[in-house]
Design an enzyme around this catalytic site. Structure first.
Site, PDB file in Angstrom:
ATOM      1  CB  CYS A 382      -0.988  -0.049   1.156  1.00 30.77           C
ATOM      2  SG  CYS A 382      -2.445   0.951   0.805  1.00 30.77           S
ATOM      3  CG  HIS A 507      -3.427  -3.402   3.125  1.00 33.78           C
ATOM      4  ND1 HIS A 507      -2.357  -2.968   3.875  1.00 33.78           N
ATOM      5  CD2 HIS A 507      -4.099  -2.295   2.766  1.00 33.78           C
ATOM      6  CE1 HIS A 507      -2.383  -1.657   3.981  1.00 33.78           C
ATOM      7  NE2 HIS A 507      -3.431  -1.214   3.315  1.00 33.78           N
ATOM      8  CD  GLU A 509      -0.938  -6.163   4.836  1.00 27.96           C
ATOM      9  OE1 GLU A 509      -0.574  -6.393   3.664  1.00 27.96           O
ATOM     10  OE2 GLU A 509      -1.177  -5.016   5.258  1.00 27.96           O
TER      11      GLU A 509
HETATM   12  N1  GLN Z   1      -1.981   6.786   2.949  1.00 23.20           N
HETATM   13  C1  GLN Z   1      -2.033   6.078   1.699  1.00 23.20           C
HETATM   14  C2  GLN Z   1      -3.383   6.262   1.027  1.00 23.20           C
HETATM   15  O1  GLN Z   1      -4.347   6.591   1.671  1.00 23.20           O
HETATM   16  C3  GLN Z   1      -1.712   4.614   1.886  1.00 23.20           C
HETATM   17  C4  GLN Z   1      -2.696   3.905   2.760  1.00 23.20           C
HETATM   18  C5  GLN Z   1      -2.191   2.593   3.300  1.00 23.20           C
HETATM   19  O2  GLN Z   1      -1.004   2.333   3.288  1.00 23.20           O
HETATM   20  N2  GLN Z   1      -3.078   1.768   3.833  1.00 23.20           N
HETATM   21  O3  GLN Z   1      -3.499   6.060  -0.158  1.00 23.20           O
END
Ligand code: GLN
Length: 531
Positions: A382, A507, A509
């Site tokens: 992410c 994500h 994970e």
């Molecule tokens: N802050 C970033 C976004 O909102 C990444 C979010 C995250 O890593 N879950 O796009």
């Protein structure tokens, strides 16, 4: 709806953090190993509607379900133990419950009646049990009650489970109380009084449990036989329904320890369904205990290094991959705010996990830059993909490249908010949450890892890669190797010149299981092992 669904209610006593969630999930795993369809839910007393806005430093990871709910990390445990995907309805906080109730009241749904704790709040709680059991088609639905019995703020949940047998039959409900039995080193004995008191608190609500789980110090448990007798005598539970649980080295030992501790007898009285096949858990514990010689050092470039629970699914996914590959994992926490090339140099591979806000982001970009330039294995999750894209753009010469979340000039906003999303940044509900499909580039590393070109992963983010800068990103060493099916959103990037440099906007994970490592994590561990 299955008419014969059985319900298990798990409460906790004496102290919080006694392992009630792991015990509940382990009971679930055992029942699943008997061939039963098992579902779980958590009732949490706090008033936040969900975990989305909770500070991860205080509360640990925000776990995202496939349907996009931002939940407590306990749901991650449930998924890892049951291998069943939870939903937003698998957790009910007091806040969510009261909000639903008050919205219904404002809509005039109570027809002028006085709205009360009993039966309205308790009725709503009970409805969540029935709805979940129906949704999952469960043979057994397990409900964990957060907090400890006697907490003022959790009493509506305890009252709800006390009343519930009237609706479905007492024979269809099993009450499990998990409590702590401390060892007093001065007199060299276990003390059952706190556990007795918590069982008395439970009885005051009208609940006599069918099973008591006593958590105890592992080294002293041989001196514990009197504990079961005492708890049985004083608390009205059968002696063979007191399960002594030693502290475990790994949470994944708990299902096996529970069987050894005697959980099967009370479970079998409740639901007779043959012996559980615990092979999966035995094999997992064997690989956890294997103690291989080869050590791999993975640097986690993180912001909350003082509460590693913030990255629980990431660390669990790394462990699962190390167990699968057969190496010993050493996780090195690298403080994103202070990270230097020396920190990156000292580890075999780097993970940049998700995150929000500017703090520490330059350290994460520096990690991606180091890995791109030095062919160091990198896994970006992410925000970790966004930092990789920023790093590549900067390497290409676009020095001011950044994300609009931080400080991006209009001509270098390589990560941005897409048109349709603009203006909603400050509100909740504007994030891309939950499952989204991606199509992977034929012949790419990422397609090779997954072994398919169509994948579904969970998301929790607001910003996207700005494809206007694809040329710069490619010049900096990264290619886009996966997008949304319509090609509009970048889902995966990789560095073809590096041995292992992959990152995703998702994500992954959340979908790793201890006994089924996720391909992106397994790929990282293999890459650092083979070096
Ligand atoms: N802050 C970033 C976004 O909102 C990444 C979010 C995250 O890593 N879950 O796009």
């Amino acid at each position: 709806m299955k008419t014969n669904t059985k319900y298990i209610f798990v409460t906790g006593g004496v102290i919080s953090g006694v392992g009630k969630g792991i015990m509940a999930a382990s009971i679930g795993a055992i029942l699943k190993a008997k061939g039963l369809k098992v579902s779980m839910q958590k009732c949490d007393p706090y008033f936040n509607v969900d975990a989305g806005l909770l500070n991860p430093r205080e509360h640990g990871e925000c776990y995202v379900t496939q349907d996009g709910a931002e939940t407590d990390l306990d749901l991650g445990h449930y998924e890892r133990f049951l291998d069943e995907e939870m939903t937003g309805n698998s957790i009910w906080t007091s806040g969510k419950l009261y909000k639903k109730l008050i919205d219904a009241e404002r809509n005039g749904e109570f027809g002028g009646k006085t709205v009360q704790l009993v039966p309205h709040v308790t009725g709503l709680v009970q409805q969540t049990f029935l709805d979940n059991a129906k949704y999952f088609g469960s043979d057994v639905h397990i409900v964990e009650i957060g907090g400890t019995v006697g907490d003022l703020e959790g009493s509506h949940f305890i009252e709800a489970i006390r009343e519930f047998p009237v609706k479905v039959g007492r024979e269809n409900c099993l009450f499990v109380h998990v409590c702590y039995v401390p060892w007093l080193s001065t007199s060299e004995e276990f003390k059952t009084k706190p556990a007795q008191n918590s069982l008395r608190d439970l009885r005051e609500f009208g609940i006599v449990p069918d099973m008591v789980v006593a958590r105890m110090d592992v080294d002293k448990i041989v001196k514990a036989p009197h504990v079961a007798v005492k708890l049985a005598t004083f608390c009205g539970v059968r002696e063979d329904a007191v399960v002594l649980m030693p502290d475990a080295k790994s949470v994944y030992e708990v299902p096996l320890n529970a069987v050894k501790g005697g959980v099967l007898a009370p479970l079998e009285r409740f639901i007779d369904h043959g012996d559980p096949d615990m092979t999966q858990w035995e094999e997992l514990v064997k690989s956890i205990e294997a103690n291989p010689e080869k050590i791999v050092k993975i640097g986690l470039v993180a912001k909350y290094i003082d509460n590693t629970d913030t990255y629980l699914s990431v660390t669990e996914a790394l462990k699962a991959a190390a167990w699968k590959v057969g190496v010993k994992l050493q996780t090195v926490w690298i403080d994103a705010e202070k990270a230097t090339d020396k920190d990156f140099e000292e580890v075999d591979g780097i993970v940049v996990p998700g995150g929000f806000g500017v703090r520490g982001v330059e350290g994460k970009i520096a990690a991606a830059t180091y890995c791109l330039k030095n062919n160091k294995p990198y896994l970006g999750l992410c925000l970790g993909m966004q930092t990789a894209v920023i790093a590549a753009a900067r390497i290409s010469g676009l020095k001011k490249a950044n994300s609009e979340e931080f400080d991006a000039p209009k001509d270098a906003n390589v990560i941005y908010i897409m048109e349709g999303q603009k203006g909603k940044e400050s509100t909740g509900g504007t994030m891309r949450l939950g499952n989204y499909q991606a199509k992977l580039k034929k012949g790419s590393k990422i397609a090779e890892l997954y072994g398919t070109e169509k994948v579904v992963e969970r998301h929790r983010h607001r910003y996207e890669v700005n494809q206007k800068f694809l040329a710069e990103i490619e010049k900096g060493g990264l290619i886009v190797s996966g997008t949304s099916p319509d090609g509009k959103l970048v889902e995966f990037v990789e560095a073809p010149e590096c041995d292992y440099f992959v990152a995703t906007q998702a994500h992954p994970e959340y979908k790793s299981r201890p006994y089924r490592a996720h391909p992106m994590f397994e790929g990282l561990i293999r890459a650092v092992t083979e070096e």
